[in-house]
Scaffold this active site. Sequence first.
Site, PDB file in Angstrom:
ATOM      1  N   ASP A 279      -5.566  39.020 -63.113  1.00 37.71           N
ATOM      2  CA  ASP A 279      -5.955  40.295 -62.526  1.00 37.71           C
ATOM      3  C   ASP A 279      -7.175  40.037 -61.639  1.00 37.71           C
ATOM      4  OD1 ASP A 279      -6.072  43.000 -61.913  1.00 37.71           O
ATOM      5  OD2 ASP A 279      -5.793  43.645 -63.971  1.00 37.71           O
ATOM      6  N   TYR A 280      -7.590  41.044 -60.924  1.00 39.59           N
ATOM      7  CA  TYR A 280      -8.576  40.909 -59.846  1.00 39.59           C
ATOM      8  C   TYR A 280      -9.902  40.309 -60.354  1.00 39.59           C
ATOM      9  CZ  TYR A 280     -10.445  42.313 -55.259  1.00 39.59           C
ATOM     10  OH  TYR A 280     -10.948  42.328 -53.985  1.00 39.59           O
TER      11      TYR A 280
END
Length: 750
Positions: A279-280
Amino acid sequence: MNKVTALAVALLATSPSFAQKESMDVFVSDLMSKMTVDEKIGQLNLLPGGDITTGAVLNSPLAKLAAEGKLGAVLNVKGQEKVRDLQEQAVKKSRLGIPLLIGQDVIHGNQTVFPIPLAQSCSWDLNAIEEGSRIAAKEATAQGINWVYSPMVDISVDPRWGRVAEGYGEDVFLTSRIGEAAIRGYQGNYGKENAMACVKHFGLYGAVEAGRDYNTVDMSRTRMFNQYLPTYEAAAKAGAGSFMSSFNLVDFVPATCNKWLLDDILRKKWGYDNFVVTDYGSINEAVVHGLGDVSVTTELALKAGTDMDMCSSAYIAQLKSLLESGRVTMADIDNACRRVLEAKYKLGLFDDPYRFCEPKRLKTDLYTAEHRKAARDMAAETFVLLKNETNLLPLKKQGKIALIGPLADNRSNMVGCWSTGDTPELYSTLREAMARAVDGKAQILFAQGCNIYADNATQQGATHGRPIDRVDDKAAKDEALKIAKKADVIVCAMGEMAEMSGESSSRSDISLPDVQMDLLKALVATGKPVVLLNFSGRPTIMTWEAENVPAILNVWFGGSEAGDAICDVIFGDKTPSGHLTMTMPKALGQIPIYYNHHMTGRPVEAGVKEFRKFASNYIDIRNEPLFPFGYGLTYTTFAYDGIGIASDAKDALFSVRATLKNTGSREATEVVQFYIRDIAASIARPVKELKGFQRVTLAPGESREVSFAVTREMLSFFDAEGNSVFEPGEFEFMIGGNSRDVIRTTKTVE
C-alpha cells in the site's frame, strides 16, 4: 515494433497459445536474461502520476525513469493521452522497451459509477456485482488504466472504520463470494476490456482497533483463519492478478514485512504465485512502526514476499546496495521481477503496449445507456427498507411532496467516496430525478433545511473537497417547516456526506449529525408522514429514527444513477430487495457487534427486556442490535415454513429445504439466507454462520421450495495453523430472511 514486442511475436509464432504458462515462462526468462540488476529493480518501482492523490505527492521524474527502465508501474495517471505518452517513454526509449502497468483506484465504477461496495453487498446479487465490475474495467481500460485496486475483501465488524464503505460487510462467506464475482468481472479473459484486479488489504486491515484507520490489529490465529483470512484465500484461488499488503500490524509485524503472512500463508499454504504490491508508502511506514531504518524495512519487505514498492522509493534506493552487501540475494530480486513481468504478459502489454489507448473507445465505452441502466438497476437492489409503518411506501405520484435535506439537491455527493473517475456534471440530483419521476402528476416542494453539521469547521472536515453550500441553520429550518406544512408527505434526504466514509474517514460518533437530527425531529413533530432516506457509507445508529420516523430507506451512496434509482423504489416502480450485510447497532457502546459471535458462559436469552445481574449484558441497553445482519423489508411479506432434511443432494452430504411464500399483494424479491451452527466442537463455534443464500422472486400468493446443499467443507472449521478440521456431531440448520428470524432443524452428522 519495439524490442520486446518482436520477441513476443516470435514466440507467438512458435507456441500453440500465447497465453499458455509455458510460453510465458520462456518469454519472461529470456527477457530477464537480458536485464541488468538496475532494470530488474526498476520493475519493482511504482510511483504516482499526481493527477489523483491518495497520499503525499512525490515529485517524480516519471518520464525520465521510464526511459531509463527504472519504473515498473504508475498509479493515478488521468487521461488516455498521458498514459500513451508514458508508455512511449518506457517502450521506445528504454533499452529493453518494457511497458508499464497503469494503476488506479477503480473501486465502484469509473465514469459510470455503481453503488459503493458496501451497498453492492446489500443486493446479495453476484451476477449484478460481476457485471458492474466488468463495466468498471471496460470504462477504466478505455482511459488507459490496466490495473485496478479492487476488490477490498477486508472483514470489519466496526462501523466506525470509514473503509467499511469499500468492503462487503461483516460476513466471511458472503464477502468471499462477492470478491470472486468482482475478480471475474474485472479480469475476464484478460481481453482489451479487462483489467488486472488487486485484492486488498492483506491482511486483517478491517480489524483496526477502535475503528481508527491505519491503527493496530491484534487477534488470535484461530480467529484469523476462521473469520478474516478466508476472504483473501478465496480471492487468491479465484485467480486475482495481484494482492496489496495492508498498513497494519499482523502478529506485531507490519504486513508488508511479514514473512509469515506473505510467504508462509499466501504463497506456500494457498499456492499464490502472482505479485504483491505494498500500500502507499508502507515500506517507509514500517520504520515508524519501529522495525529499523529504511534499509532494514526494505530488506524485510523483499524477503517477506513483497514484489512491488508503491511510492516509498525504497526498492529503487536501497536494493542494489543490499544486494552488494549480501543482505538480499539475486534470487530475491529475480522472483519479484518475474512476477511483475508475468502480470504484464497476462495483460497483453508485451504484444501491444498501447492496447488500452484506443482513442475511439473514449467515445463508445464511457457512460453509455447500457452502463447507466446496469448501474441504476443495481442501485435499486442495494437500498434496504428498514421500516415502513402503515405501508407509507411506496408513495403515490400525487399531491404535494416536500423534499427536504442537505443531500436532496447535491450533485457530487450522490456517488459516494472513492469515485475517482466520476463526472458529477453528468449526473442528476435527487431533486431533479424526483421532478422527472412525478412528471407533473405531483408538486415537489424543496428546501435544504440545514447544513451537514452545525459547526462550520466540522462540516469542512467532513466534506473533503465535495463541498456543500453553507446556509443559516435557523432560516433554513424555518423555510423547511414552512413548506412541510403545505405538503402531504415529507421526504428527508439526510445522513453522511460522501467523504464522511472511505479512507481516513473514521467517525467516533456514527449517529445523524446534530443539526440534521434537530431538523428531522421538528419535521416529525409536524404530524405529517415522514420518509427518511438515509445516505451513508456505513451502518449508522438510528435508534431515535427507528422509534419515531414512519418509513426509513437506507440508500447508502448509490452511484451516478442514484437519484433515478431512489425514485424507482420510493414510487413503487421497483420493490426494495436489499438486506443488511453489517449489523446496525442501537448505541455506540455495543460496537463491535456482529451476528456470528460466540456464546458466553453467562448468556442472556434473546428478547429479554430487563437487565440481568451476573450475566453478559449492559445496565442501560439490551444486547440485541437495532437491525440484525441480513435484515431488509420490502413492499410485500414473506413466510417461511416446513424446514427439513433431504438425502438426495448431488455432490453433497444432504440438503436442507424450506418453503417460502409471498403472503402479500405485490411481486417482490426475498434474499433467503442459510445458516449453520456446530453445536459441540473441540473449540467454541459461533452461534451461527452464513453458508448460503438465494435471491428468490415470487408473485403474490406464490410459494417455492428453496434448497441448500450441505457439504463437508461447510461443517468444517480451521485450527490455529489454518488446517481444515471436520468433526462429526450435531448441527443446527437455519433458513430465514435475516440472521435473527429463522426456522430451524437439527441433524447429527456421522
